[in-house]
Design a protein around this motif. Structure first.
Motif, PDB file in Angstrom:
ATOM      1  N   ASP A 142       0.707  -1.157   0.026  1.00 38.40           N
ATOM      2  CA  ASP A 142      -0.017   0.082   0.220  1.00 38.40           C
ATOM      3  C   ASP A 142       0.872   1.269  -0.062  1.00 38.40           C
ATOM      4  O   ASP A 142       0.255   2.372   0.277  1.00 38.40           O
TER       5      ASP A 142
ATOM      6  N   ARG B 204       2.616   4.013  -2.306  1.00 40.66           N
ATOM      7  CA  ARG B 204       1.983   4.420  -3.528  1.00 40.66           C
ATOM      8  C   ARG B 204       2.856   5.116  -4.516  1.00 40.66           C
ATOM      9  O   ARG B 204       3.769   5.786  -4.266  1.00 40.66           O
TER      10      ARG B 204
ATOM     11  N   ASP C  39      -3.635   0.238  -4.182  1.00 41.25           N
ATOM     12  CA  ASP C  39      -3.283  -0.563  -2.779  1.00 41.25           C
ATOM     13  C   ASP C  39      -3.775  -2.198  -2.644  1.00 41.25           C
ATOM     14  O   ASP C  39      -4.879  -2.280  -3.016  1.00 41.25           O
TER      15      ASP C  39
ATOM     16  N   ASP D 121       2.786   4.884   3.421  1.00 42.80           N
ATOM     17  CA  ASP D 121       1.443   5.365   3.765  1.00 42.80           C
ATOM     18  C   ASP D 121       1.689   6.297   5.103  1.00 42.80           C
ATOM     19  O   ASP D 121       0.483   6.773   5.429  1.00 42.80           O
TER      20      ASP D 121
END
Length: 246
Positions: free
Chosen positions: A117, A119, A134, A192
């Motif tokens: 997750d 990005r 994700d 994240d």
């Protein structure tokens, strides 16, 4: 094309389990390479997993003579194997894993390898375009229409990921390529720890503030820390030559 990267353990975590690299120069068959990895696995495990991922990818790329797609496949497979075997051979590291995003820009193409997750975004003047999806429990709820994006942002299980390097013997990362549009100004890689603190429109605002590339990244980091810094934060920002290549 230039880039700047930074990582901070935040104000809550005891250690920084993120790792990153930003290399604007040739490495093996690639003209450049950018990696962000966010480790997990308790004390030592997460930091070991993310660093092993970055180091294995770099070593694989340096030795490879393959084209970019094959290089990315090889790199992800070898990094997964290295982490998985390390965790089996050391009980204190059992279950460790890491998200991993790899980016290279080749001509007018952006190649992305992704698992977890963390990005990758294409950044325009007025918009952030998420290039990765994700691998997470909450993303599954979004895909099913069970929750809204606002509910996803505040969901208590938003850090629960469904794929990572090193957790299983085999993996299925995402491999994609994008033609770089004329209105692409930057490419952003981040863990994240940034996106849990700042929304896309806030990130966009700070990227377009006055100052150097370093100033903009440092401002994003400071803002995420000011909002709590509840996780490790890693940011790599790539400025595309001429504000887009195609």
């Amino acid at each position: 094309m230039i880039s700047y990267g930074i990582s901070h353990k935040g104000y809550v975590r005891q250690e920084n389990q993120d790792a990153f690299i930003n290399m604007d120069i040739n490495i093996g068959p690639l003209q450049n390479i950018y990696i962000v990895a966010d480790g997990m696995g308790g004390h030592q495990g997460g930091a070991m997993a993310s660093r092993l991922a970055v180091d294995t990818v770099l070593e694989t790329v340096r030795k490879s003579q393959e084209q970019v797609v094959s290089v990315f496949h090889q790199s992800m497979d070898k990094a997964n194997k290295a982490i998985f075997e390390k965790s089996l051979n050391d009980g204190s590291l059992f279950g460790m894993g890491t998200t991993t995003d790899i980016v290279t820009v080749e001509g007018n193409m952006c190649h992305v390898a992704h698992i977890g997750d963390s990005r990758v975004y294409a950044v325009k003047t007025d918009q952030m375009v998420q290039l990765t999806k994700d691998h997470s429990y909450v993303q599954g709820l979004l895909d099913a229409g069970a929750i809204t994006h606002e509910e996803a942002y505040r969901h208590p299980n938003k850090n629960r990921i469904t794929k990572a390097l090193g957790v299983d013997k085999t993996i299925e990362p995402d491999f994609k390529e994008y033609k770089i549009k004329k209105d692409w100004e930057y490419i952003l890689l981040c863990s994240d720890g940034l996106t849990n603190m700042l929304r896309d429109d806030e990130i966009l605002f700070f990227i377009h503030k006055d100052g150097t590339l370093e100033d903009r990244v440092d401002t994003m980091l400071r803002k995420a820390l000011d909002l709590g810094g509840t996780d490790n934060i890693t940011i790599v920002l790539i400025k595309l030559s001429g504000g887009g290549l195609a």
